[in-house]
Design a protein around this motif. Structure first.
Motif, PDB file in Angstrom:
ATOM      1  N   GLY A 173      -8.318   6.559 -13.395  1.00 26.50           N
ATOM      2  CA  GLY A 173      -7.216   6.566 -14.364  1.00 26.50           C
ATOM      3  C   GLY A 173      -5.955   5.973 -13.752  1.00 26.50           C
ATOM      4  N   LYS A 174      -5.697   6.325 -12.484  1.00 23.87           N
ATOM      5  CA  LYS A 174      -4.498   5.813 -11.796  1.00 23.87           C
ATOM      6  C   LYS A 174      -4.577   4.301 -11.604  1.00 23.87           C
ATOM      7  CE  LYS A 174      -3.530   9.963  -9.722  1.00 23.87           C
ATOM      8  NZ  LYS A 174      -3.568  10.923  -8.655  1.00 23.87           N
ATOM      9  N   LEU A 175      -5.765   3.829 -11.251  1.00 23.51           N
ATOM     10  CA  LEU A 175      -5.969   2.394 -11.038  1.00 23.51           C
ATOM     11  C   LEU A 175      -5.523   1.619 -12.281  1.00 23.51           C
ATOM     12  CD1 LEU A 175      -7.831   0.627  -8.847  1.00 23.51           C
ATOM     13  CD2 LEU A 175      -9.286   0.460 -10.824  1.00 23.51           C
ATOM     14  N   LYS A 180      -3.731   2.892 -15.115  1.00 22.09           N
ATOM     15  CA  LYS A 180      -2.375   3.209 -15.606  1.00 22.09           C
ATOM     16  C   LYS A 180      -1.291   2.574 -14.758  1.00 22.09           C
ATOM     17  CE  LYS A 180      -3.164   7.694 -17.299  1.00 22.09           C
ATOM     18  NZ  LYS A 180      -3.280   8.890 -16.523  1.00 22.09           N
ATOM     19  N   LYS A 181      -1.532   2.525 -13.434  1.00 27.00           N
ATOM     20  CA  LYS A 181      -0.477   2.023 -12.544  1.00 27.00           C
ATOM     21  C   LYS A 181      -0.665   0.546 -12.189  1.00 27.00           C
ATOM     22  CE  LYS A 181       0.340   6.665 -10.686  1.00 27.00           C
ATOM     23  NZ  LYS A 181       1.037   7.458  -9.662  1.00 27.00           N
ATOM     24  N   ASN A 182      -1.647  -0.107 -12.832  1.00 27.93           N
ATOM     25  CA  ASN A 182      -1.876  -1.541 -12.650  1.00 27.93           C
ATOM     26  C   ASN A 182      -2.176  -1.891 -11.186  1.00 27.93           C
ATOM     27  OD1 ASN A 182      -2.085  -4.242 -13.352  1.00 27.93           O
ATOM     28  ND2 ASN A 182       0.122  -4.628 -13.228  1.00 27.93           N
ATOM     29  N   GLY A 201      -2.928   1.912  -4.303  1.00 29.34           N
ATOM     30  CA  GLY A 201      -2.408   3.282  -4.359  1.00 29.34           C
ATOM     31  C   GLY A 201      -3.393   4.264  -3.762  1.00 29.34           C
ATOM     32  N   PHE A 202      -2.906   5.450  -3.478  1.00 31.86           N
ATOM     33  CA  PHE A 202      -3.745   6.542  -3.000  1.00 31.86           C
ATOM     34  C   PHE A 202      -3.848   7.602  -4.086  1.00 31.86           C
ATOM     35  CE2 PHE A 202      -4.874   6.574   1.566  1.00 31.86           C
ATOM     36  CZ  PHE A 202      -4.465   5.293   1.873  1.00 31.86           C
ATOM     37  N   ALA A 203      -4.908   8.359  -4.047  1.00 33.31           N
ATOM     38  CA  ALA A 203      -5.028   9.508  -4.930  1.00 33.31           C
ATOM     39  C   ALA A 203      -5.550  10.673  -4.094  1.00 33.31           C
ATOM     40  CB  ALA A 203      -5.984   9.203  -6.074  1.00 33.31           C
ATOM     41  N   VAL A 205       0.858  -1.192   0.000  1.00 33.37           N
ATOM     42  CA  VAL A 205       0.000   0.000   0.000  1.00 33.37           C
ATOM     43  C   VAL A 205       0.888   1.233   0.000  1.00 33.37           C
ATOM     44  CG1 VAL A 205      -1.885   1.218   1.125  1.00 33.37           C
ATOM     45  CG2 VAL A 205      -1.746  -1.266   1.332  1.00 33.37           C
ATOM     46  N   MET A 206       0.788   2.002  -1.076  1.00 30.12           N
ATOM     47  CA  MET A 206       1.659   3.169  -1.244  1.00 30.12           C
ATOM     48  C   MET A 206       0.898   4.419  -0.815  1.00 30.12           C
ATOM     49  SD  MET A 206       4.340   1.777  -2.564  1.00 30.12           S
ATOM     50  CE  MET A 206       5.235   3.000  -3.480  1.00 30.12           C
ATOM     51  N   CYS A 207       1.187   4.839   0.398  1.00 30.35           N
ATOM     52  CA  CYS A 207       0.457   5.946   0.992  1.00 30.35           C
ATOM     53  C   CYS A 207       1.304   7.224   0.987  1.00 30.35           C
ATOM     54  CB  CYS A 207       0.119   5.532   2.420  1.00 30.35           C
ATOM     55  SG  CYS A 207      -1.162   6.462   3.151  1.00 30.35           S
ATOM     56  N   ALA A 208       2.598   7.086   0.680  1.00 35.38           N
ATOM     57  CA  ALA A 208       3.498   8.243   0.761  1.00 35.38           C
ATOM     58  C   ALA A 208       3.147   9.303  -0.282  1.00 35.38           C
ATOM     59  CB  ALA A 208       4.945   7.781   0.558  1.00 35.38           C
ATOM     60  N   ALA A 209       3.363  10.553   0.092  1.00 33.27           N
ATOM     61  CA  ALA A 209       3.207  11.675  -0.838  1.00 33.27           C
ATOM     62  C   ALA A 209       4.584  11.950  -1.438  1.00 33.27           C
ATOM     63  CB  ALA A 209       2.680  12.897  -0.100  1.00 33.27           C
ATOM     64  N   THR A 246      10.861  12.887 -10.863  1.00 33.86           N
ATOM     65  CA  THR A 246      11.315  11.719 -10.092  1.00 33.86           C
ATOM     66  C   THR A 246      10.649  10.487 -10.715  1.00 33.86           C
ATOM     67  OG1 THR A 246       9.438  11.966  -8.623  1.00 33.86           O
ATOM     68  CG2 THR A 246      11.492  13.021  -7.928  1.00 33.86           C
ATOM     69  N   ALA A 247      11.113   9.310 -10.326  1.00 30.50           N
ATOM     70  CA  ALA A 247      10.458   8.076 -10.800  1.00 30.50           C
ATOM     71  C   ALA A 247       9.116   7.936 -10.095  1.00 30.50           C
ATOM     72  CB  ALA A 247      11.338   6.878 -10.470  1.00 30.50           C
ATOM     73  N   ASP A 248       8.114   7.446 -10.798  1.00 28.92           N
ATOM     74  CA  ASP A 248       6.842   7.117 -10.153  1.00 28.92           C
ATOM     75  C   ASP A 248       6.996   5.721  -9.546  1.00 28.92           C
ATOM     76  OD1 ASP A 248       4.206   6.220  -9.567  1.00 28.92           O
ATOM     77  OD2 ASP A 248       3.420   7.756 -10.916  1.00 28.92           O
ATOM     78  N   ILE A 249       7.128   5.676  -8.229  1.00 33.20           N
ATOM     79  CA  ILE A 249       7.428   4.401  -7.548  1.00 33.20           C
ATOM     80  C   ILE A 249       6.281   3.409  -7.745  1.00 33.20           C
ATOM     81  CG2 ILE A 249       8.014   3.312  -5.343  1.00 33.20           C
ATOM     82  CD1 ILE A 249       8.930   6.135  -4.402  1.00 33.20           C
ATOM     83  N   LEU A 250       5.070   3.905  -7.542  1.00 38.20           N
ATOM     84  CA  LEU A 250       3.899   3.031  -7.641  1.00 38.20           C
ATOM     85  C   LEU A 250       3.775   2.437  -9.043  1.00 38.20           C
ATOM     86  CD1 LEU A 250       1.357   1.904  -6.305  1.00 38.20           C
ATOM     87  CD2 LEU A 250       0.213   4.055  -6.780  1.00 38.20           C
ATOM     88  N   ALA A 251       3.974   3.274 -10.058  1.00 38.37           N
ATOM     89  CA  ALA A 251       3.880   2.773 -11.439  1.00 38.37           C
ATOM     90  C   ALA A 251       4.996   1.763 -11.716  1.00 38.37           C
ATOM     91  CB  ALA A 251       3.955   3.943 -12.421  1.00 38.37           C
TER      92      ALA A 251
HETATM   93  O1  C5P Z   1      -0.118  10.069  -9.707  1.00 35.25           O
HETATM   94  P1  C5P Z   1      -0.148  10.419  -8.259  1.00 35.25           P
HETATM   95  O2  C5P Z   1       1.146  10.957  -7.732  1.00 35.25           O
HETATM   96  O3  C5P Z   1      -1.287  11.311  -7.855  1.00 35.25           O
HETATM   97  O4  C5P Z   1      -0.446   9.013  -7.555  1.00 35.25           O
HETATM   98  C1  C5P Z   1      -0.514   8.903  -6.169  1.00 35.25           C
HETATM   99  C2  C5P Z   1      -0.098   7.515  -5.775  1.00 35.25           C
HETATM  100  O5  C5P Z   1       1.162   7.203  -6.387  1.00 35.25           O
HETATM  101  C3  C5P Z   1       0.117   7.367  -4.291  1.00 35.25           C
HETATM  102  O6  C5P Z   1      -0.211   6.037  -3.950  1.00 35.25           O
HETATM  103  C4  C5P Z   1       1.621   7.639  -4.128  1.00 35.25           C
HETATM  104  O7  C5P Z   1       2.129   6.998  -2.982  1.00 35.25           O
HETATM  105  C5  C5P Z   1       2.190   7.065  -5.417  1.00 35.25           C
HETATM  106  N1  C5P Z   1       3.367   7.761  -5.977  1.00 35.25           N
HETATM  107  C6  C5P Z   1       4.593   7.112  -6.023  1.00 35.25           C
HETATM  108  N2  C5P Z   1       5.687   7.725  -6.581  1.00 35.25           N
HETATM  109  C7  C5P Z   1       5.591   8.961  -7.114  1.00 35.25           C
HETATM  110  C8  C5P Z   1       4.350   9.634  -7.081  1.00 35.25           C
HETATM  111  C9  C5P Z   1       3.261   9.008  -6.498  1.00 35.25           C
HETATM  112  O8  C5P Z   1       4.693   5.992  -5.523  1.00 35.25           O
HETATM  113  N3  C5P Z   1       6.672   9.538  -7.640  1.00 35.25           N
END
Ligand code: C5P
Length: 216
Positions: free
Chosen positions: A154-156, A158-160, A140-142, A89-93, A121-126
């Motif tokens: 869309g996130k659901l 795109k980010k699988n 993931g969180f939005a 569960v990716m809750c980080a901002a 930065t890299a999108d960790i969740l994606a």
């Molecule tokens: O696309 P957005 O940043 O709004 O998506 C939010 C989700 O993606 C959250 O679950 C957040 O933890 C994760 N995220 C991430 N890496 C990033 C940006 C967002 O893991 N660089």
């Protein structure tokens, strides 16, 4: 307990992206939601790894806590924990941008304006979504200010993801620093469940219940 023997990975808090040795770009995330989730997973018997950005929060349960500062640090820590994780569960901002160049010395005040060049930065969740194997659950969180539901769905896709948890900044008492949150969960079938405003501890329970339903 229902999650005995399961490994869970949770990210929490903000990331700080250095500008120079004394300054950074950050955000208002307190880490409260992610810590509440990590504690609830531990209460359910899971072996929890909590990867936390800079935050004053303390976990109440015995967790494996990994402290990180930047999005890059968080990415590395997540990649190394993800393969073993049953539920993530990716809750980080996570910061979306960081300074392209980190000054090695404090930047002195200029006579005129100063422009900082930022890179993505890299999108960790994606990144984890691409690596996800069958049987792994990724959530993931939005956090949105407008057109929330469409962005969340869309996130659901795109980010699988298997679930996306939407919290809106338009709801008073929801979001970054408060002790309460108001969420809507979308599953893969894009079915939506709307929850009342609750304490983050109770919200964490609702999220865990939604995940447990998928496992059964
Ligand atoms: O696309 P957005 O940043 O709004 O998506 C939010 C989700 O993606 C959250 O679950 C957040 O933890 C994760 N995220 C991430 N890496 C990033 C940006 C967002 O893991 N660089």
């Amino acid at each position: 307990m229902p999650l005995n023997g399961k490994k869970v990975l949770v990210t929490a808090g903000p990331t700080y992206e250095a500008i120079d040795p004394v300054r950074f770009i950050g955000n208002h995330s307190s880490g409260k939601m992610g810590f509440a989730l990590a504690d609830e997973f531990a209460n359910l018997g899971a072996e929890v790894t909590l990867i936390a950005g800079p935050t004053a929060q303390q976990s109440t349960n015995a967790l494996k806590r990994v402290d990180v500062i930047s999005a890059e640090d968080m990415l590395k820590a997540c990649i190394s924990a993800f393969a073993d994780s049953d539920i993530t569960v990716m809750c980080a901002a996570v910061a979306d941008y960081r300074p392209k160049v980190v000054a090695s010395q404090k930047i002195k005040k200029q006579a005129d304006d100063l422009t900082l060049e930022l890179e993505k930065t890299a999108d960790i969740l994606a990144t984890l979504g691409k690596e996800k194997k069958s049987g792994q659950i990724l959530v993931g969180f939005a956090l949105e200010t407008h057109d929330e539901e469409n962005y969340a769905k869309g996130k659901l896709e795109k980010k699988n993801l298997d679930l996306v948890v939407l919290n809106s900044l338009n709801d008073k008492g929801a979001g970054f620093k408060s002790d309460t949150n108001k969420i809507t969960i979308f599953n893969k079938a894009l079915e939506k469940t709307v929850f009342e405003m609750k304490s983050k501890t109770e919200v964490a329970k609702d999220i865990c219940t939604a995940i447990l339903k998928m496992i059964k």
